[in-house]
Design an enzyme around this catalytic site. Structure first.
Site, mmCIF file in Angstrom:
data_model
loop_
_atom_site.group_PDB
_atom_site.id
_atom_site.type_symbol
_atom_site.label_atom_id
_atom_site.label_comp_id
_atom_site.label_asym_id
_atom_site.label_seq_id
_atom_site.Cartn_x
_atom_site.Cartn_y
_atom_site.Cartn_z
ATOM 1 N N HIS A 198 -2.353 -12.897 -6.441
ATOM 2 C CA HIS A 198 -2.213 -11.718 -7.290
ATOM 3 C C HIS A 198 -1.554 -12.051 -8.616
ATOM 4 O O HIS A 198 -1.442 -11.202 -9.484
ATOM 5 C CB HIS A 198 -1.395 -10.641 -6.572
ATOM 6 C CG HIS A 198 -2.129 -10.065 -5.405
ATOM 7 N ND1 HIS A 198 -1.768 -10.327 -4.111
ATOM 8 C CD2 HIS A 198 -3.213 -9.275 -5.347
ATOM 9 C CE1 HIS A 198 -2.612 -9.710 -3.295
ATOM 10 N NE2 HIS A 198 -3.497 -9.077 -4.021
ATOM 11 N N LYS A 247 0.814 -1.215 0.000
ATOM 12 C CA LYS A 247 0.000 0.000 0.000
ATOM 13 C C LYS A 247 0.848 1.266 0.000
ATOM 14 O O LYS A 247 1.869 1.348 0.664
ATOM 15 C CB LYS A 247 -0.866 0.020 1.261
ATOM 16 C CG LYS A 247 -1.820 -1.123 1.311
ATOM 17 C CD LYS A 247 -3.196 -0.728 0.898
ATOM 18 C CE LYS A 247 -4.099 -1.950 1.013
ATOM 19 N NZ LYS A 247 -5.423 -1.721 0.503
#
Ligand code: GLN
Ligand code: ZN
EC number: 2.1.1.14
Length: 773
Positions: free
Chosen positions: A709, A124
């Site tokens: 992912h 993030k």
């Protein structure tokens, strides 16, 4: 320095890159599947950049004064910077061409992985829901000026009649957000390479000056963060050093160092001393610094780039006025890049007009900047009408129905400590073991199964009114039947319904709770080509009716294995929505928690024995300033506990976290008091396991063994290896086996192959454990 043109009076630090209708996403994904060529992708991107420039000019930014940022990215600005400076991880050496450059296909390979080569880690970006790719730096990294893409994009704009301002991640932020490469020795700090990196930036600055750039923006958000491993004194000293060097380049554009996401504090004097020409201050998170004198331009970020409220424009103008009191030249900007907000409120045709009048998306924010810039140039009177209109909208928002709901407020006011805690874990564990009878190393998934085209088509038909609600439910139930049968066939122990009925894990709840609205086109980039549509949390939150209960009971009726109920937690609902800014987040979080608590009570009463409350965003909202963190962790943990503490000992509460480094919040995760926690770990090869071990985490824990992912299928041996790492560090009866996250973005082939390998690996480990006894 070659030029002395003044800093533009108004600017934005950045603008959404995905396009008003996600054109970039569509083009990039078409390239990935081979539907369009690299040249066609380049052409689409150039078209998008041209549209953005025209749009920004029409909203009031100048064509020839460096006010339009040159901040395009195909995937991520950190990856762009890495590729610009030659920081390609050595496992991807093959994507570097003979001429030292990385082509588009290679660029995406670093982002997405290929074969056994895992992609760059993703994490993030500051306290936002954007994810960047973590560069890998070691002594072997060949730092050199490897890509002139930014120079070419600047030249492209210039050819179209625009003098733009190239934007790049600053060297300090780049290195502090990097991690040591695989080749680097133990304890290696990427900051060792600062001088080599500065040399590359010097080359880039010279080329940009050559191309005619008058201002360059260097983003240094790391300077506002205290969540950094390196000692603050070292950060400040290295910053002073870097900008002394860069400022000393002979022929260079003027340097604008921006510091979004918080106040610069002790880094401000360092920048004021440095030979740079403009400093960007986040005056939404930080306040106007007192007692400074400088000849540098101070760029006041008073328009919130990270939220969608129209805000208090007059207060913003007052901040600029007081900034100008220092005697420095002052300009206005957004507090952060606008890529955190959607393009345009005018694209929303279904929102109530009253709510719309309280909002400002990217285009409205640009117009606000233009207004404030006019005020700076011509005085307050010149923009009086705009200031008054914003103030009137703010006042209207305070008194509108639904913003405050008496029943919600009374319930919140009556809460006591007891509402936030469950009984002793030992007693819960015994009751759950008896109720659930799960094997050693229970296997499960995180909730979602692949969201196929069929599922999305059914939902689109429902939205368009082509099918009835009942027909939609039937179609979703068919999907659930398939997903349950598949899980039984694969041999998983705790089943899920697969979440086919959810467009998004937050929006789904927002649509079913009072106090929220959802948008039609309010997309923001989450990572790469992934976009989300955050909901608008504008009023007091309550639950008019049960939301998930019928889906979960239907699923449980199909199998004798336990089915996990699946909810999104209060912190994540807040983090992935645009949240009202007129009351403390603690209050809003507790309102959401109470609505979820009712949902959990209904699930439990309907016979659902395991309920997962996802909190993937727990780490994301952690304040960047150490002094603010304890209060945040107190209310965020508290809201999770408020949501989950109403259940009996027998009911097993799970939580799930992903997307981040969790070391710093591991104690808070422990305080959530969930019976089982699944946590992303495969992508970072179990980096979190030592933290879990050290924290003495005593309840169930499932470090992910499959990186969802990436399209890669992990082999059975690979999963066994990861499991052995977990089992070597964590008391074995606590360990659960699961992927890193939900499977909704994956295809079915890779999902089935991966889950089958996970189950096979678990069986091998169980057999070995049995044999050893
Ligand atoms: N239950 C959600 C899913 O499986 C969790 C997603 C997330 O953590 N981001 O999709
Ligand atoms: Zn997740």
């Amino acid at each position: 320095m070659t030029t002395h043109s003044p800093f533009p009076r108004g600017t934005v630090l950045g603008y959404p890159r995905i396009g008003r209708r996600r054109e970039l996403k569509k083009a990039v994904e078409a390239f990935w599947v081979g539907k369009i060529s690299a040249d066609q992708l380049e052409a689409s991107a150039a078209e998008l950049r041209a549209a953005t420039r025209e749009r920004l000019a029409s909203l009031g930014l100048g064509r020839d004064d460096s006010s339009i940022p040159e901040g395009f990215s195909f995937y991520d600005q950190m990856l762009d910077t890495a590729v610009t400076v030659g920081a390609v991880p050595s496992r991807f050496a093959r994507v570097v061409g003979a001429d030292g450059t990385v082509d588009l296909a290679g660029y995406f390979t670093i982002a997405r992985g290929e074969g056994d080569d895992v992609p760059a880690e993703m994490t993030k970006w500051f306290d936002s829901n954007y994810h960047y790719l973590v560069p890998e730096i070691g002594p072997e990294t060949d730092l050199h000026f490897a890509s002139d893409r930014l120079v070419r994009e600047f030249a492209e704009a210039k050819a179209a009649g625009f003098l733009t301002r190239p934007v790049i991640v600053g060297p300090i932020t780049f290195l502090l957000l990097s991690k040591a490469s695989e080749q680097a020795p133990e304890g290696y700090d990427p900051l060792h390479r600062l001088d080599d990196l500065i040399a590359v930036y010097e080359g880039l600055l010279a080329e940009l000056a050559d191309a005619g750039a008058e201002w360059v923006q260097l983003d240094e958000p790391i300077l506002v963060s205290e969540s950094v491993d390196v000692d603050r004194a070292v950060v400040l000293e290295r910053t002073a050093h870097a900008y002394r060097q860069l400022g000393g380049v002979d022929a260079r554009p003027q340097l604008f160092v921006s510091a979004p996401y918080g106040s610069l504090d002790d880094a401000l004097p360092v920048l004021l001393d440095a030979p740079i020409e403009a400093i960007g201050l986040d005056l939404v998170k930080g306040s106007v610094p007192a007692g400074i004198t400088t000849g540098k331009t101070l760029v006041g970020g008073v328009v919130d780039g990270h939220n969608i409220w129209r805000g208090d424009l007059a207060a913003g103008f007052d901040k600029l006025t007081s900034l100008a009191g220092s005697g420095a030249p002052v300009a206005v900007a957004t507090s952060t890049s606008l890529f955190h907000v959607p393009h345009d409120v005018a694209d929303e045709t279904l929102l109530p007009a009253r709510l719309v009048s309280w909002l400002a998306f990217a285009d409205q924010k640009v117009a606000q900047v233009a207004t404030l810039a006019k005020g700076l140039a011509e005085g307050r009177l010149a923009i009086r009408d705009e200031l008054d209109a914003a103030s009137a909208a703010l006042a209207d928002r305070q008194s509108a129905p639904g913003v405050r709901d008496g029943a919600v407020r009374a319930r919140e006011a009556a809460l006591t400590d007891a509402d936030f805690s469950r009984g002793a874990y030992g007693v819960r564990l015994a009751a759950q073991d008896a109720a659930l009878g799960l094997p050693f190393l229970p296997t499960t998934t995180i909730g979602s199964f692949p969201q196929t085209g069929d599922i999305r088509r059914e939902r689109a038909r429902l939205v368009k009114g082509e099918i009835s609600h009942d027909e939609y439910v039937t179609a979703m139930q068919e999907e659930i039947r398939r997903v349950v049968a598949l899980q039984e066939e694969i041999g998983l122990d705790v089943l899920v319904h697969g979440e086919p009925e959810r467009n998004d894990m937050v929006q789904y709840f927002a649509e079913n709770l009072d106090g929220f609205e959802v948008t039609e086109n309010g997309w923001v980039q989450s990572y790469g080509s992934r976009c989300t549509r955050p909901s608008l949390l504008w009023g007091d939150v309550s639950r008019p009716a049960p939301i998930t209960v019928s889906w979960s009971t239907f699923t449980q009726s199909l199998t004798s294995k336990p089915v996990k109920g699946m909810l999104t937690g209060p912190v994540t609902i807040l983090a992935w929505s645009f949240v009202r800014d007129d009351q403390p987040l603690r209050e809003t979080a507790n309102q959401v928690a109470l609505a979820l608590r009712d949902e959990i009570a209904d699930l439990e009463a309907a016979g659902i024995g395991i309920i997962q409350v996802d909190e993937p965003a727990l780490r994301e909202l952690l304040p960047l300033k150490t002094a603010d963190q304890a209060d945040y962790l107190d209310w965020s943990v508290g809201s999770f506990r408020l949501a989950t503490a109403g259940v009996s000992d027998r009911t097993q509460i799970h939580t799930h976290l992903c997307y981040s480094e969790f070391g710093v919040v591991i104690d808070a995760i422990d305080r959530l008091d969930a019976d089982v926690t699944s946590i992303e770990a495969a992508r970072s090869k179990m980096e979190v396991v030592p933290d879990i071990q050290q924290a003495g985490f005593a309840r169930g824990i499932g470090p992910g063994v499959y990186d969802i992912h990436s399209p890669r299928v992990p082999s059975t041996e690979e999963v066994e290896g990861l499991l052995e790492i977990a089992l070597g560090a964590i008391p074995n009866r606590q360990v659960w086996v699961n992927p890193d996250c939900g499977l909704k973005t994956r295809g079915y082939d890779e999902t089935v192959a991966s889950l089958s390998n996970i189950v096979a690996a678990t069986r091998h480990v169980r057999e070995r454990a049995a044999a050893a006894q």
